[in-house]
Scaffold this active site. Structure first.
Site, mmCIF file in Angstrom:
data_model
loop_
_atom_site.group_PDB
_atom_site.id
_atom_site.type_symbol
_atom_site.label_atom_id
_atom_site.label_comp_id
_atom_site.label_asym_id
_atom_site.label_seq_id
_atom_site.Cartn_x
_atom_site.Cartn_y
_atom_site.Cartn_z
ATOM 1 C CB CYS A 78 -10.064 -16.366 -16.634
ATOM 2 S SG CYS A 78 -10.169 -17.634 -15.278
ATOM 3 C CB CYS A 88 -14.901 -16.852 -13.124
ATOM 4 S SG CYS A 88 -13.321 -16.391 -13.908
ATOM 5 C CB CYS A 106 -15.303 -22.804 -16.666
ATOM 6 S SG CYS A 106 -14.751 -21.430 -17.787
HETATM 7 FE FE1 FES Z 1 -13.949 -19.614 -16.566
HETATM 8 FE FE2 FES Z 1 -12.458 -18.079 -15.444
HETATM 9 S S1 FES Z 1 -13.215 -20.052 -14.598
HETATM 10 S S2 FES Z 1 -12.931 -17.920 -17.519
#
Ligand code: FES
Length: 147
Positions: free
Chosen positions: A104, A60, A35
């Protein structure tokens, strides 16, 4: 049921221990290759106790809530206890994260480990290397490669 618990929303909208410690004893930075989110943790350590901790997270909402909760969980605790903190414990303290957001909370666990490793390295303290996987190996892990 709401996707995110009240605790997640609380720590996301009002994160604890945000910022930077200028004279930190250990700094850990980790990222999630998929991500692109990044988490940085700063530790102040005295006599093996984490006396202060701050974080900055470019990521996020779940990553921000996880970092905030993780800092609360390790503040004032001995290093040994901080090393035992798992991402599952962070997620549980937040009253859960959606399954696709569990990764995450892994960032918080890894960032703390990486900051403690930095503290050990800076002070020439010996440690069990197996307990501190290099976060830079992460991409390889995703490819399921053998070391
Ligand atoms: Fe990247 Fe949550 S989507 S840490």
């Amino acid at each position: 049921m709401a996707l995110y618990s009240d605790k997640v929303m609380d720590h996301f909208t009002n994160p604890r221990n945000v910022g930077k410690i200028e004279d930190a004893d250990g700094i850990g930075e980790v990222g999630n290759a998929k991500c692109g989110d990044i988490m940085k943790i700063y530790l102040k350590i005295e006599n093996d106790i984490i006396t202060d901790v701050k974080f900055s997270t470019f990521g996020c909402g779940s990553a921000i809530a996880s970092s905030s909760m993780a800092t609360e969980l390790i503040k004032g605790k001995p290093i040994s206890q901080a090393l035992e903190l798992t991402n599952k414990a962070v997620a549980e303290a937040l009253d859960g994260l959606p399954a696709h957001k569990m990764h995450c909370s892994v960032l918080a666990e890894e960032a703390i480990r990486s900051a403690i490793k930095d503290y050990y390295d800076k002070n020439g303290i010996a440690y069990d290397k197996a307990k501190f996987p290099d976060p830079h190996d992460e991409e390889e892990e995703h490819n399921f490669e053998e070391e």
